[in-house]
Design a protein around this motif. Structure first.
Motif, PDB file in Angstrom:
ATOM      1  N   PHE A 173       0.835  -1.202   0.000  1.00 40.91           N
ATOM      2  CA  PHE A 173       0.000   0.000   0.000  1.00 40.91           C
ATOM      3  C   PHE A 173       0.871   1.253   0.000  1.00 40.91           C
ATOM      4  O   PHE A 173       0.609   2.209  -0.747  1.00 40.91           O
ATOM      5  N   LEU A 174       1.903   1.250   0.817  1.00 42.09           N
ATOM      6  CA  LEU A 174       2.823   2.387   0.853  1.00 42.09           C
ATOM      7  C   LEU A 174       3.493   2.582  -0.502  1.00 42.09           C
ATOM      8  O   LEU A 174       3.643   3.715  -0.982  1.00 42.09           O
ATOM      9  N   TYR A 175       3.855   1.479  -1.154  1.00 39.96           N
ATOM     10  CA  TYR A 175       4.471   1.540  -2.481  1.00 39.96           C
ATOM     11  C   TYR A 175       3.488   2.130  -3.493  1.00 39.96           C
ATOM     12  O   TYR A 175       3.868   2.929  -4.360  1.00 39.96           O
ATOM     13  N   GLY A 176       2.218   1.736  -3.383  1.00 40.23           N
ATOM     14  CA  GLY A 176       1.211   2.267  -4.284  1.00 40.23           C
ATOM     15  C   GLY A 176       1.017   3.769  -4.129  1.00 40.23           C
ATOM     16  O   GLY A 176       0.810   4.479  -5.120  1.00 40.23           O
ATOM     17  N   LEU A 177       1.073   4.252  -2.900  1.00 43.44           N
ATOM     18  CA  LEU A 177       0.963   5.700  -2.682  1.00 43.44           C
ATOM     19  C   LEU A 177       2.073   6.448  -3.411  1.00 43.44           C
ATOM     20  O   LEU A 177       1.868   7.580  -3.872  1.00 43.44           O
ATOM     21  N   GLU A 178       3.231   5.809  -3.520  1.00 47.30           N
ATOM     22  CA  GLU A 178       4.364   6.430  -4.193  1.00 47.30           C
ATOM     23  C   GLU A 178       4.280   6.301  -5.714  1.00 47.30           C
ATOM     24  O   GLU A 178       4.706   7.200  -6.447  1.00 47.30           O
ATOM     25  N   ARG A 179       3.719   5.190  -6.203  1.00 48.21           N
ATOM     26  CA  ARG A 179       3.817   4.846  -7.620  1.00 48.21           C
ATOM     27  C   ARG A 179       2.591   5.209  -8.447  1.00 48.21           C
ATOM     28  O   ARG A 179       2.649   5.159  -9.680  1.00 48.21           O
ATOM     29  N   PHE A 180       1.464   5.553  -7.817  1.00 45.39           N
ATOM     30  CA  PHE A 180       0.249   5.871  -8.567  1.00 45.39           C
ATOM     31  C   PHE A 180       0.000   7.381  -8.501  1.00 45.39           C
ATOM     32  O   PHE A 180      -0.666   7.873  -7.586  1.00 45.39           O
ATOM     33  N   PRO A 181       0.507   8.130  -9.462  1.00 42.53           N
ATOM     34  CA  PRO A 181       0.400   9.597  -9.374  1.00 42.53           C
ATOM     35  C   PRO A 181      -1.030  10.118  -9.484  1.00 42.53           C
ATOM     36  O   PRO A 181      -1.317  11.227  -9.024  1.00 42.53           O
ATOM     37  N   GLN A 182      -1.950   9.344 -10.104  1.00 36.58           N
ATOM     38  CA  GLN A 182      -3.336   9.788 -10.260  1.00 36.58           C
ATOM     39  C   GLN A 182      -4.259   9.238  -9.172  1.00 36.58           C
ATOM     40  O   GLN A 182      -5.471   9.452  -9.232  1.00 36.58           O
ATOM     41  N   LEU A 183      -3.692   8.539  -8.197  1.00 40.31           N
ATOM     42  CA  LEU A 183      -4.517   7.934  -7.152  1.00 40.31           C
ATOM     43  C   LEU A 183      -5.275   9.008  -6.384  1.00 40.31           C
ATOM     44  O   LEU A 183      -4.680   9.915  -5.811  1.00 40.31           O
ATOM     45  N   GLY A 184      -6.610   8.880  -6.371  1.00 38.82           N
ATOM     46  CA  GLY A 184      -7.421   9.857  -5.655  1.00 38.82           C
ATOM     47  C   GLY A 184      -8.352   9.242  -4.629  1.00 38.82           C
ATOM     48  O   GLY A 184      -8.829   9.928  -3.729  1.00 38.82           O
ATOM     49  N   ARG A 185      -8.640   7.935  -4.770  1.00 38.19           N
ATOM     50  CA  ARG A 185      -9.622   7.295  -3.885  1.00 38.19           C
ATOM     51  C   ARG A 185      -9.050   6.023  -3.283  1.00 38.19           C
ATOM     52  O   ARG A 185      -8.412   5.231  -3.967  1.00 38.19           O
ATOM     53  N   LEU A 201      -1.316   5.267   7.457  1.00 40.09           N
ATOM     54  CA  LEU A 201      -0.426   5.706   6.382  1.00 40.09           C
ATOM     55  C   LEU A 201      -0.953   6.960   5.683  1.00 40.09           C
ATOM     56  O   LEU A 201      -0.162   7.843   5.330  1.00 40.09           O
ATOM     57  N   LEU A 202      -2.242   7.065   5.482  1.00 44.00           N
ATOM     58  CA  LEU A 202      -2.764   8.275   4.839  1.00 44.00           C
ATOM     59  C   LEU A 202      -2.579   9.498   5.724  1.00 44.00           C
ATOM     60  O   LEU A 202      -2.469  10.629   5.226  1.00 44.00           O
ATOM     61  N   SER A 203      -2.542   9.296   7.046  1.00 42.64           N
ATOM     62  CA  SER A 203      -2.344  10.428   7.949  1.00 42.64           C
ATOM     63  C   SER A 203      -0.872  10.786   8.095  1.00 42.64           C
ATOM     64  O   SER A 203      -0.544  11.941   8.406  1.00 42.64           O
ATOM     65  N   GLN A 204       0.027   9.814   7.861  1.00 44.87           N
ATOM     66  CA  GLN A 204       1.455  10.043   8.097  1.00 44.87           C
ATOM     67  C   GLN A 204       2.234  10.386   6.833  1.00 44.87           C
ATOM     68  O   GLN A 204       3.194  11.167   6.889  1.00 44.87           O
ATOM     69  N   VAL A 205       1.873   9.784   5.701  1.00 39.13           N
ATOM     70  CA  VAL A 205       2.607  10.034   4.459  1.00 39.13           C
ATOM     71  C   VAL A 205       2.236  11.418   3.936  1.00 39.13           C
ATOM     72  O   VAL A 205       1.059  11.733   3.747  1.00 39.13           O
ATOM     73  N   GLU A 206       3.234  12.235   3.703  1.00 36.51           N
ATOM     74  CA  GLU A 206       2.966  13.608   3.304  1.00 36.51           C
ATOM     75  C   GLU A 206       2.587  13.731   1.834  1.00 36.51           C
ATOM     76  O   GLU A 206       1.688  14.492   1.477  1.00 36.51           O
ATOM     77  N   LYS A 207       3.281  12.985   0.966  1.00 40.49           N
ATOM     78  CA  LYS A 207       3.092  13.159  -0.471  1.00 40.49           C
ATOM     79  C   LYS A 207       2.159  12.084  -1.036  1.00 40.49           C
ATOM     80  O   LYS A 207       2.593  10.992  -1.393  1.00 40.49           O
ATOM     81  N   HIS A 208       0.895  12.386  -1.078  1.00 42.68           N
ATOM     82  CA  HIS A 208      -0.070  11.580  -1.826  1.00 42.68           C
ATOM     83  C   HIS A 208      -1.236  12.488  -2.192  1.00 42.68           C
ATOM     84  O   HIS A 208      -1.425  13.560  -1.601  1.00 42.68           O
ATOM     85  N   ASN A 209      -2.019  12.042  -3.182  1.00 46.35           N
ATOM     86  CA  ASN A 209      -3.105  12.876  -3.701  1.00 46.35           C
ATOM     87  C   ASN A 209      -4.483  12.324  -3.363  1.00 46.35           C
ATOM     88  O   ASN A 209      -5.466  12.652  -4.037  1.00 46.35           O
ATOM     89  N   VAL A 210      -4.572  11.483  -2.340  1.00 46.50           N
ATOM     90  CA  VAL A 210      -5.851  10.887  -1.982  1.00 46.50           C
ATOM     91  C   VAL A 210      -6.775  11.959  -1.423  1.00 46.50           C
ATOM     92  O   VAL A 210      -6.498  12.562  -0.385  1.00 46.50           O
TER      93      VAL A 210
END
Length: 531
Positions: free
Chosen positions: A191-203, A274-283
């Motif tokens: 999941f953490l890897y996906g947050l890094e690798r999916f630039p269009q991830l929104g949901r 992870l969504l609360s701790q990881v700074e760089k994601h577009n969810v």
């Protein structure tokens, strides 16, 4: 050479291209677009020509504590093209169990008699009983329906069921694989890897309902697609779920709960952290969606401060967060302590850019005769003034006071464009949904708005449902003809379970083919839907 003719082979014999390839490319692409991804993948493997006109595209990937799901997830994350198309991660938060557990206290109870081995089948009695229950469920979900293609397909699998000994062996392999993933935390790492690798991830969607019913999964995850034909197994339900489908489990106090109990929400807790701790994601959209199963996040995480409550609040506070779908396990008694502390209201009030909110509880859920629970004080739960851009509001399984709901809707910003009311009860109110619609028409002033600014209203009711996921729904047009015009009120007197005959459509979240009009048995028989 024309692209629609085939080259002449060395034998001198001309071969004709397949008839499908003679269609204009636009028509071929349109036909292929109606196929599910599973069939598109098969079509692409037949030949290069069909592969070229059948581009595989998927906007979502699946994840769970399963090595095959993780393998496919990572393969997509590493693909130079597909990783840019992913917009949603769906986490299957249901897990296989080595024994059925009953959580009547902070410690689980195991029924020893069900753990004994069935000497004829060479597997535990609980396993044979659950597999037998699956067969019963398939039969009774069909009831009097005529044989549809999906019924026939399920019956073929039932007829070809593997011996229970083989089912148990395969089930144990799944269970061992799950244990290995949990020990290694490979699902969390993926999941953490996906947050890094999916630039269009929104949901991000987390659900306990991915397995649906036997041979009728909600999602065909890589793991589920790989099941052997005719594989019968105890359907896993994630989160805290009563083994009797018609009952609602009572949530245990979160701060007193054991780690084993909290692990029932393994995927949900990982996502929160992870969504609360990881700074760089577009969810910007988070869905904890029970799909009308009688469960949800334990709402007592909002009773007193805890890690999960703080993580939830941190996500709400993130710039750009816009959409929340939240199923909450509140029990069935109407005891709404988890809202009384004010922590939930404080957390969601931080989502200043919120545009969509769907909130469901389990109050009265699964109870054929509501217990007349006190209404949830909506003003203490929903800080509508903090959401100036709110365009959608959904409430499901709420016990409410009509006047308070009207007051809440008056507070809603002018940006509100849609309202979903599902399985609403009015415990201490002479009015019901019929009266609610009348008051909405008279008191809200929505009828004076321009047509494009009038909120669409949909209403879902229990109807004749016997299974979670089945309901009858009034369309926005059916409601609008009364709410904004001179049409008939589609609701049925003091009933909160079904609209008038002829209004609404019956749906099944797990069985799309079930869809049918809301009419009596004789009319359904004339339509060829039942026999």
């Amino acid at each position: 050479m024309s692209p629609r003719t085939s080259p002449v082979p060395s034998s001198g014999m001309a071969t004709q291209s397949p008839w499908f390839l003679r269609f204009p490319p636009e028509l071929s692409s349109s036909i292929v677009s109606f196929l599910p991804n599973r069939d598109v993948k098969s079509l692409r493997l037949t030949c290069k020509a069909l592969s070229d006109i059948s581009p595989f595209s998927s906007a979502r990937v699946f994840l769970s504590a399963n090595s095959l799901n993780i393998e496919v997830f990572r393969a997509v994350a590493d693909h130079p093209k597909f990783r840019h198309e992913i917009r949603e991660i769906i986490w299957d938060d249901a897990r296989f169990v080595s024994a059925p557990l009953i959580w009547e206290s902070v410690r689980p109870i195991i029924e020893p008699e069900r753990m004994e081995i069935n000497s004829n089948e060479e597997c535990p009695i609980w396993f044979t009983e659950d597999c037998a229950e699956n067969r019963y469920t398939i039969k009774h979900r069909k009831y009097r329906d005529v044989d549809r293609p999906d019924h026939v397909a399920r019956q073929h699998q039932l007829d070809a069921q593997m011996p229970l000994k083989a089912c148990w062996k395969y089930y144990q392999q799944l269970l061992d694989d799950q244990r290995s993933i949990i020990r290694s935390e490979d699902d969390e790492k993926a999941f953490l890897y996906g947050l890094e690798r999916f630039p269009q991830l929104g949901r991000v969607t987390v659900t306990p309902a991915a397995h649906g019913w036997l041979f009728t999964p909600l999602y065909e995850t890589p793991m589920i697609r790989a099941f052997p034909y005719g594989f019968n197994y105890p359907i896993p339900r994630g989160w805290h779920y009563d083994p009797v489908d018609s009952q609602v489990a009572e949530p245990l106090p979160w701060l007193e709960a054991t780690d084993d109990y909290k692990e029932l929400w393994r995927g949900a807790r990982i996502v929160l952290r992870l969504l609360s701790q990881v700074e760089k994601h577009n969810v910007s959209e988070l869905r904890f969606d029970s799909k009308q199963l009688h469960t949800g996040l334990n709402f007592l995480i909002f009773d007193q401060p805890c890690e999960e409550c703080n993580q939830f609040a941190a996500i709400m506070k993130r710039p750009g967060f816009q959409r929340l779908h939240l199923s909450l396990l509140t029990g069935s008694s109407g005891y709404w302590t988890g809202f009384q502390s004010g922590l939930f209201r404080q957390a969601v009030s931080l989502a200043k850019e919120l545009t969509h909110l769907h909130l469901s509880t389990t109050f009265n859920n699964g109870s054929h005769f509501p217990m007349r629970d006190p209404p949830i004080p909506l003003k203490e739960v929903l800080p509508l003034k903090e959401w100036p851009n709110l365009s959608h509001l959904g409430l499901s399984n709420f016990s409410i006071d009509t006047s308070e709901l009207i007051d809440i809707l008056k507070l809603a910003p002018s940006s509100l464009r849609s309202l979903d009311l599902e399985f609403i009860e009015f415990p201490f109110d002479e009015l019901c949904l019929t009266g609610l619609l009348e008051r909405m028409r008279e008191d809200l002033g929505w009828t004076e708005r321009d047509q494009s600014l009038k909120p669409t209203v949909t209403i879902a009711m229990e109807g004749q449902r016997r299974w979670p996921g089945r309901f009858v729904k009034l369309s926005s047009d059916e409601v609008a003809t009364f709410l904004y015009g001179s049409g008939e009120n589609p609701l049925n007197g003091d009933s909160t379970s079904s609209p008038k005959s002829g209004y609404g459509i019956n749906y099944d979240l797990f069985e799309a083919e079930y869809t049918r009009p809301n009419v009596n048995f004789m009319d359904l028989k004339k339509l060829g839907i039942i026999c």
